[in-house]
Design an enzyme around this catalytic site. Structure first.
Site, PDB file in Angstrom:
ATOM      1  N   GLU A   1      -4.241   2.180  -2.677  1.00  0.00           N
ATOM      2  CA  GLU A   1      -5.367   2.457  -1.790  1.00  0.00           C
ATOM      3  C   GLU A   1      -5.214   3.686  -0.909  1.00  0.00           C
ATOM      4  OE1 GLU A   1      -8.307   1.215  -0.816  1.00  0.00           O
ATOM      5  OE2 GLU A   1      -8.351   0.966   1.342  1.00  0.00           O
ATOM      6  N   ASN A   2      -4.002   3.972  -0.439  1.00  0.00           N
ATOM      7  CA  ASN A   2      -3.796   5.044   0.535  1.00  0.00           C
ATOM      8  C   ASN A   2      -2.874   6.146   0.039  1.00  0.00           C
ATOM      9  OD1 ASN A   2      -3.890   2.321   2.640  1.00  0.00           O
ATOM     10  ND2 ASN A   2      -5.320   4.011   2.974  1.00  0.00           N
TER      11      ASN A   2
ATOM     12  N   HIS B   1      -7.265  -7.806  -0.124  1.00  0.00           N
ATOM     13  CA  HIS B   1      -7.180  -6.647   0.753  1.00  0.00           C
ATOM     14  C   HIS B   1      -8.076  -6.920   1.959  1.00  0.00           C
ATOM     15  CE1 HIS B   1      -6.008  -2.401   1.173  1.00  0.00           C
ATOM     16  NE2 HIS B   1      -7.184  -2.237   1.778  1.00  0.00           N
TER      17      HIS B   1
ATOM     18  N   ASN C   1     -10.706  -0.999   0.702  1.00  0.00           N
ATOM     19  CA  ASN C   1     -11.894  -0.506   1.399  1.00  0.00           C
ATOM     20  C   ASN C   1     -12.085   0.998   1.303  1.00  0.00           C
ATOM     21  OD1 ASN C   1      -9.483  -0.704   3.149  1.00  0.00           O
ATOM     22  ND2 ASN C   1     -10.784   0.273   4.687  1.00  0.00           N
ATOM     23  N   HIS C   2     -11.061   1.750   0.877  1.00  0.00           N
ATOM     24  CA  HIS C   2     -11.193   3.198   0.728  1.00  0.00           C
ATOM     25  C   HIS C   2     -11.471   3.618  -0.720  1.00  0.00           C
ATOM     26  CE1 HIS C   2     -10.108   3.736   4.836  1.00  0.00           C
ATOM     27  NE2 HIS C   2      -8.839   3.394   4.689  1.00  0.00           N
TER      28      HIS C   2
ATOM     29  N   ASP D   1       0.809  -1.227   0.000  1.00  0.00           N
ATOM     30  CA  ASP D   1       0.000   0.000   0.000  1.00  0.00           C
ATOM     31  C   ASP D   1       0.840   1.274   0.000  1.00  0.00           C
ATOM     32  OD1 ASP D   1      -1.209  -2.311   1.237  1.00  0.00           O
ATOM     33  OD2 ASP D   1      -2.938  -1.082   1.727  1.00  0.00           O
TER      34      ASP D   1
ATOM     35  N   HIS E   1      -3.365  -4.148   3.145  1.00  0.00           N
ATOM     36  CA  HIS E   1      -4.247  -3.419   4.051  1.00  0.00           C
ATOM     37  C   HIS E   1      -3.647  -3.143   5.412  1.00  0.00           C
ATOM     38  CE1 HIS E   1      -7.765  -1.775   6.013  1.00  0.00           C
ATOM     39  NE2 HIS E   1      -7.749  -2.729   6.918  1.00  0.00           N
TER      40      HIS E   1
ATOM     41  N   HIS F   1      -0.471  -3.001   6.383  1.00  0.00           N
ATOM     42  CA  HIS F   1       0.737  -2.166   6.309  1.00  0.00           C
ATOM     43  C   HIS F   1       1.933  -2.699   7.088  1.00  0.00           C
ATOM     44  CE1 HIS F   1      -1.438   1.805   4.963  1.00  0.00           C
ATOM     45  NE2 HIS F   1      -2.010   0.723   4.446  1.00  0.00           N
TER      46      HIS F   1
END
Length: 259
Positions: free
Chosen positions: A41-42, A152, A68-69, A10, A177, A179
């Site tokens: 994702e982040n 994820h 999820n984001h 991520d 997810h 990290h």
């Protein structure tokens, strides 16, 4: 023919995105990487913008996976609909923009990449990822020999279960997810390369990529506020999978941390 697939953990905030831009192509050249999947994702700390996706692609990613984001940045939705090389989880409702898998044509054969979202403590408004991935692999015709799955998810148990569920049917399954890179990189009995979590690409001195003081204060009871990235030196955590293009089997796995 043996090719090397690189899966990158991520990307978290400005430190992670900047580090990816500086280091990814060097790593690809050093290890002879043929195909790269990056979880983006982040990149905006929470969620990712189209501009940040473009930067990840320009840095050297062949495919971006999410999690999820996915829906945090509304401006991403048209981008998801237009770009076939960015994937949102396959178990979101079919009317959602974008796609949960893609088949990509390369000089060494077709590669199917799948993005799935775990159910445990994640978004409850999703279908069962095991059922959806299984359905895809049964219905996709022709099914490429090389299949890569980004699971994820919060629970390592759910990710490991997916690894064994797909053992012999996927070339590689990795988790994203949480990290934190895990130490369980291995080839499962059926020939699937696996690691429970790739880790993250972000600030070294951070709590999962987030500013240390902010994270501590949250646990002490501070009211919620927007996360900010940690600062300073960054790292990239990732995993290399050597895949036999004739059989789709993984023949070597190596987890990496680049600082």
């Amino acid at each position: 023919m043996i090719i090397t697939i690189l899966a990158v953990g991520d990307v978290c905030g400005v430190p992670g995105l900047t580090f990816l831009e500086k280091k990814l192509k060097t790593i690809q050249k050093q290890y002879g990487v043929a195909f790269t999947v990056v979880n983006g994702e982040n990149a905006n700390v929470v969620g990712v913008t189209p501009e940040q996706c473009d930067r990840i692609f320009n840095a050297g990613a062949d495919v971006i996976t999410l999690g999820n984001h996915t829906w945090v940045r509304w401006e991403l939705q048209p981008y998801l609909a237009d770009k076939v090389r960015i994937l949102r989880p396959i178990n979101y409702a079919p009317q959602c923009p974008g796609r949960g898998f893609g088949v990509y044509h390369t000089a060494f054969g077709d590669i199917c990449v799948v993005n799935a979202l775990g159910k445990f403590t994640m978004d409850p408004n999703t279908d069962n990822p095991f059922v959806e991935v299984d359905r895809l692999l049964q219905e996709l015709d022709p099914l490429p020999k090389m299949v890569l799955v980004d699971m994820h998810a919060e629970a390592t148990s759910e990710r490991l279960a997916m690894g064994y569920f797909l053992d012999g049917r996927a070339s590689a399954v990795w988790g994203t997810h949480t990290h934190v890179q895990t130490s369980d990189a291995a080839i499962l009995p059926g020939g699937t390369g696996y690691i429970s979590d790739l880790g993250m690409t972000g600030a070294v001195r951070s709590v999962l990529g987030i500013d240390v003081d902010q994270s501590i204060n949250k646990f002490l009871g501070d009211p919620p506020r927007r996360y900010k990235s940690g600062a300073g030196a960054a790292k990239m955590e990732c995993c290399l999978f050597d895949i036999d293009t004739e059989t789709g089997a993984c023949v070597r796995v190596e987890a990496l941390r680049v600082e």
